[in-house]
Write a protein that holds these residues in place. Structure first.
Motif, mmCIF file in Angstrom:
data_model
loop_
_atom_site.group_PDB
_atom_site.id
_atom_site.type_symbol
_atom_site.label_atom_id
_atom_site.label_comp_id
_atom_site.label_asym_id
_atom_site.label_seq_id
_atom_site.Cartn_x
_atom_site.Cartn_y
_atom_site.Cartn_z
ATOM 1 N N MET A 1 -24.268 -50.744 57.087
ATOM 2 C CA MET A 1 -25.476 -49.973 57.417
ATOM 3 C C MET A 1 -26.033 -50.465 58.748
ATOM 4 O O MET A 1 -26.118 -51.662 58.980
ATOM 5 C CB MET A 1 -26.517 -50.140 56.313
ATOM 6 C CG MET A 1 -27.663 -49.178 56.430
ATOM 7 S SD MET A 1 -28.691 -49.165 54.939
ATOM 8 C CE MET A 1 -29.416 -50.793 55.005
ATOM 9 N N LYS A 2 -26.445 -49.505 59.592
ATOM 10 C CA LYS A 2 -26.806 -49.870 60.956
ATOM 11 C C LYS A 2 -28.101 -50.700 61.049
ATOM 12 O O LYS A 2 -28.165 -51.671 61.785
ATOM 13 C CB LYS A 2 -26.950 -48.607 61.805
ATOM 14 C CG LYS A 2 -27.061 -48.925 63.279
ATOM 15 C CD LYS A 2 -26.650 -47.775 64.151
ATOM 16 C CE LYS A 2 -26.630 -48.222 65.592
ATOM 17 N NZ LYS A 2 -26.359 -47.155 66.512
ATOM 18 N N TYR A 3 -29.156 -50.295 60.327
ATOM 19 C CA TYR A 3 -30.440 -51.011 60.403
ATOM 20 C C TYR A 3 -30.832 -51.465 59.000
ATOM 21 O O TYR A 3 -30.972 -50.634 58.099
ATOM 22 C CB TYR A 3 -31.532 -50.102 60.975
ATOM 23 C CG TYR A 3 -31.194 -49.504 62.324
ATOM 24 C CD1 TYR A 3 -31.220 -50.278 63.485
ATOM 25 C CD2 TYR A 3 -30.835 -48.158 62.438
ATOM 26 C CE1 TYR A 3 -30.917 -49.726 64.716
ATOM 27 C CE2 TYR A 3 -30.533 -47.599 63.668
ATOM 28 C CZ TYR A 3 -30.568 -48.388 64.800
ATOM 29 O OH TYR A 3 -30.252 -47.822 66.024
ATOM 30 N N LYS A 4 -31.059 -52.759 58.829
ATOM 31 C CA LYS A 4 -31.358 -53.268 57.482
ATOM 32 C C LYS A 4 -32.856 -53.472 57.242
ATOM 33 O O LYS A 4 -33.349 -53.255 56.147
ATOM 34 C CB LYS A 4 -30.620 -54.591 57.249
ATOM 35 C CG LYS A 4 -29.100 -54.400 57.127
ATOM 36 C CD LYS A 4 -28.412 -55.702 56.735
ATOM 37 C CE LYS A 4 -26.943 -55.470 56.429
ATOM 38 N NZ LYS A 4 -26.194 -55.016 57.612
ATOM 39 N N LYS A 5 -33.588 -53.896 58.291
ATOM 40 C CA LYS A 5 -35.030 -54.138 58.122
ATOM 41 C C LYS A 5 -35.814 -53.096 58.924
ATOM 42 O O LYS A 5 -35.726 -53.050 60.153
ATOM 43 C CB LYS A 5 -35.396 -55.544 58.599
ATOM 44 C CG LYS A 5 -34.936 -56.636 57.659
ATOM 45 C CD LYS A 5 -35.512 -57.972 58.092
ATOM 46 C CE LYS A 5 -35.096 -59.089 57.140
ATOM 47 N NZ LYS A 5 -35.594 -60.394 57.591
ATOM 48 N N GLN A 28 -35.683 -46.824 52.052
ATOM 49 C CA GLN A 28 -35.574 -47.834 50.997
ATOM 50 C C GLN A 28 -34.453 -47.479 50.007
ATOM 51 O O GLN A 28 -33.658 -48.335 49.616
ATOM 52 C CB GLN A 28 -36.917 -47.943 50.266
ATOM 53 C CG GLN A 28 -37.046 -49.136 49.348
ATOM 54 C CD GLN A 28 -38.432 -49.169 48.718
ATOM 55 O OE1 GLN A 28 -38.844 -48.219 48.048
ATOM 56 N NE2 GLN A 28 -39.159 -50.252 48.944
ATOM 57 N N GLU A 29 -34.387 -46.206 49.642
ATOM 58 C CA GLU A 29 -33.369 -45.765 48.670
ATOM 59 C C GLU A 29 -31.948 -45.860 49.230
ATOM 60 O O GLU A 29 -30.982 -45.952 48.479
ATOM 61 C CB GLU A 29 -33.678 -44.340 48.201
ATOM 62 C CG GLU A 29 -34.827 -44.299 47.203
ATOM 63 C CD GLU A 29 -35.346 -42.900 46.934
ATOM 64 O OE1 GLU A 29 -34.842 -41.940 47.573
ATOM 65 O OE2 GLU A 29 -36.260 -42.770 46.101
ATOM 66 N N GLN A 30 -31.842 -45.831 50.560
ATOM 67 C CA GLN A 30 -30.516 -45.972 51.182
ATOM 68 C C GLN A 30 -30.148 -47.443 51.393
ATOM 69 O O GLN A 30 -29.133 -47.758 52.012
ATOM 70 C CB GLN A 30 -30.470 -45.222 52.528
ATOM 71 C CG GLN A 30 -30.661 -43.717 52.417
ATOM 72 C CD GLN A 30 -29.698 -43.030 51.480
ATOM 73 O OE1 GLN A 30 -28.547 -43.444 51.347
ATOM 74 N NE2 GLN A 30 -30.159 -41.998 50.786
ATOM 75 N N GLY A 31 -31.022 -48.349 50.914
ATOM 76 C CA GLY A 31 -30.667 -49.768 50.935
ATOM 77 C C GLY A 31 -31.369 -50.608 51.981
ATOM 78 O O GLY A 31 -31.124 -51.814 52.082
ATOM 79 N N LEU A 430 -29.027 -44.153 59.806
ATOM 80 C CA LEU A 430 -28.368 -45.372 59.290
ATOM 81 C C LEU A 430 -26.845 -45.276 59.354
ATOM 82 O O LEU A 430 -26.146 -46.223 59.014
ATOM 83 C CB LEU A 430 -28.814 -45.624 57.843
ATOM 84 C CG LEU A 430 -30.292 -45.914 57.621
ATOM 85 C CD1 LEU A 430 -30.571 -46.139 56.136
ATOM 86 C CD2 LEU A 430 -30.772 -47.125 58.423
ATOM 87 N N GLU A 431 -26.373 -44.076 59.773
ATOM 88 C CA GLU A 431 -24.925 -43.818 59.898
ATOM 89 C C GLU A 431 -24.221 -43.995 58.564
ATOM 90 O O GLU A 431 -23.184 -44.637 58.452
ATOM 91 C CB GLU A 431 -24.308 -44.686 61.005
ATOM 92 C CG GLU A 431 -24.895 -44.354 62.371
ATOM 93 C CD GLU A 431 -24.301 -45.178 63.515
ATOM 94 O OE1 GLU A 431 -23.456 -46.048 63.259
ATOM 95 O OE2 GLU A 431 -24.705 -44.929 64.658
ATOM 96 N N ILE A 432 -24.854 -43.372 57.539
ATOM 97 C CA ILE A 432 -24.259 -43.352 56.194
ATOM 98 C C ILE A 432 -23.615 -41.982 56.003
ATOM 99 O O ILE A 432 -24.278 -40.948 56.178
ATOM 100 C CB ILE A 432 -25.340 -43.579 55.110
ATOM 101 C CG1 ILE A 432 -25.935 -44.984 55.256
ATOM 102 C CG2 ILE A 432 -24.764 -43.372 53.715
ATOM 103 C CD1 ILE A 432 -27.160 -45.223 54.415
ATOM 104 N N GLU A 433 -22.367 -41.954 55.685
ATOM 105 C CA GLU A 433 -21.670 -40.666 55.479
ATOM 106 C C GLU A 433 -21.932 -40.149 54.077
ATOM 107 O O GLU A 433 -22.028 -40.884 53.132
ATOM 108 C CB GLU A 433 -20.150 -40.837 55.708
ATOM 109 C CG GLU A 433 -19.798 -41.129 57.147
ATOM 110 C CD GLU A 433 -20.290 -40.091 58.140
ATOM 111 O OE1 GLU A 433 -20.283 -38.893 57.795
ATOM 112 O OE2 GLU A 433 -20.688 -40.470 59.246
#
Length: 433
Positions: A1-5, A28-31, A430-433
């Motif tokens: 995941m590109k950005y965590k905080k 938040q739901e994406q982690g 977040l670059e989530i596919e």
């Protein structure tokens, strides 16, 4: 995941805070680990949604429910009164007043905010900030510090002026709003002056950091990563792959169930009409009164549900078994059950109505509402009236003409809205596919 905080900075305006909170929840739901920064009045709601809370004041002006009930400094209350009075004089006078107020209520302690955000950045190791488009001082701070951020635009996309456009001047006007050429010229002059003043303040601060460029227009300063529009891509301008992304999410509200008490109140087979002028414009008791009387005249059997703000008690004389008048109505929960919405053209109400495919009559007063009303008219999704000059017959005609609006268009954009929402933008960022 590109950005965590992620650190979400919210203005203390109910109408902007709520969609931002939905966006924060999606991160938040994406982690992602999410902190929401806002003034203390919103702490309880932020903690209730299981976010970390960080107290930060980014505006002297606040709206924590209905604007008249929010505790304001005297200067802010005077500006609010001036704004409400200007809405009675018409579109141009209102936009001129808003433009003149911008510097006072939306350029809040930029130097102090730079220090505050630097302290956040030093102590919390933030990967990405999310900032509301109207939080100009925050955008300036993030740009000055060179930290990564995305811009969230809850109002109409034209709130961000593109090349050659004027800040706070509608690109196009709905037919019901007549604007004199001389008045329009005056509005453009005020707009240009406000833009120059803002940009000068920005560049005076920017010049202290030799590693960043000066800007040409403070109101056009947005993220180089992404701009998220809580709106519809009516003009086919979305860019979802290369940066800066321009992402249209169609809605940013959280579904809420309607409680049993309200279900009983609205239990009727007759037409249901909602009247809502938003948290600020519910101040216009005269327009609410006229809408109640006019809608009652043309639709005597309909159930009217009226959001009356602080004028609820004064308007109780119109309440009846088929006229519900409350200071606050659970609008998000109610929307799916009503047939028609009479409203001011605010983006939140628009996106809620579009998500549920509702008939709409828009009465625009200020800000981006003229742009929104124009879009709805242009795409034959609803009807538009002048809030200061409509007659009972004109409202009856507008309500009757809703049968002629394009059900295909409304269905298409309703489906777009339901397919998107905050998750659509967050996954792209977040670059989530």
């Amino acid at each position: 995941m590109k950005y965590k905080k992620i650190f979400v900075v919210s203005p203390p305006f109910y109408s902007h805070f709520n969609p931002l909170l939905v966006l924060a929840k999606s991160f938040q739901e994406q982690g992602a680990q999410v902190t929401v920064g806002c003034s203390i009045e919103f702490k309880e709601q932020i903690l209730k949604e299981n976010f970390a809370f960080y107290e930060i004041d980014i505006s002297s002006n606040k709206n924590t429910g209905t604007s008249e009930d929010t505790v304001q400094p005297d200067t802010e209350r005077m500006r609010l009164e001036e704004f409400f009075e200007s809405t009675k004089k018409g579109a141009v006078e209102t936009l001129i007043t808003q433009s003149r107020h911008r510097k006072a209520d939306m350029l809040y302690n930029p130097q102090e905010l730079i220090d505050k955000i630097k302290a956040i950045d030093d102590s919390m190791d933030v990967d990405l900030y999310v900032v509301d488009i109207l939080s100009y001082s925050v955008t300036l701070s993030l740009y000055f510090l060179g930290v990564p951020f995305v811009t969230f635009c809850p109002p109409h996309p034209n709130t961000i002026p593109r090349d050659g456009r004027y800040f706070n001047v509608p690109k196009s006007w709905p037919e019901a709003i007549t604007v004199d050429e001389e008045d329009l010229k005056k509005l453009k002059q005020v707009s240009t002056q406000t833009q120059q003043e803002f940009t000068e303040v920005f560049n005076n601060i920017i010049s202290e950091n030799k590693s960043i460029k000066k800007i040409s227009n403070a109101f056009s300063l947005v993220s180089e990563i992404a701009v998220i529009y809580n709106y519809f891509d009516f003009n086919n301008i979305e860019k979802s792959e290369e940066n800066p992304k321009e992402l249209f999410i169609g809605n940013s509200f959280q579904a809420v169930a309607l409680d049993e008490e309200w279900m009983e109140k609205i239990a009727t087979k007759e037409k249901k009409i909602m009247i809502s002028l938003g948290t600020f414009l519910s101040n216009r008791k005269d327009v609410l009164e006229k809408l109640i009387l006019s809608a009652r005249e043309s639709h005597p059997d309909a159930l009217l549900i009226v959001s009356a703000g602080s004028h609820s008690e004064e308007l109780q004389k119109y309440s009846s078994p088929n006229t519900i008048i409350e200071g606050f109505i659970p609008q998000v929960a109610l929307m799916q059950y009503v047939d028609t919405v009479l409203f001011h053209g605010g983006c939140n109400t628009l996106t809620e109505a579009m998500y549920h495919g509702k008939e709409m009559v828009i009465l625009p007063f200020s800000s981006d509402q003229f742009n929104i009303a124009y879009d709805i008219e242009k795409h034959n999704l609803g009807r538009v009236l002048d809030p200061n000059n409509f007659s009972q017959l004109e409202l009856a005609k507008a309500l009757a003409e809703l049968e002629e609006t394009s059900k295909d268009n409304l269905r298409y954009w309703r489906n777009v809205s339901r397919d998107r929402g905050a998750d659509y933008a967050v996954k792209k960022i977040l670059e989530i596919e």
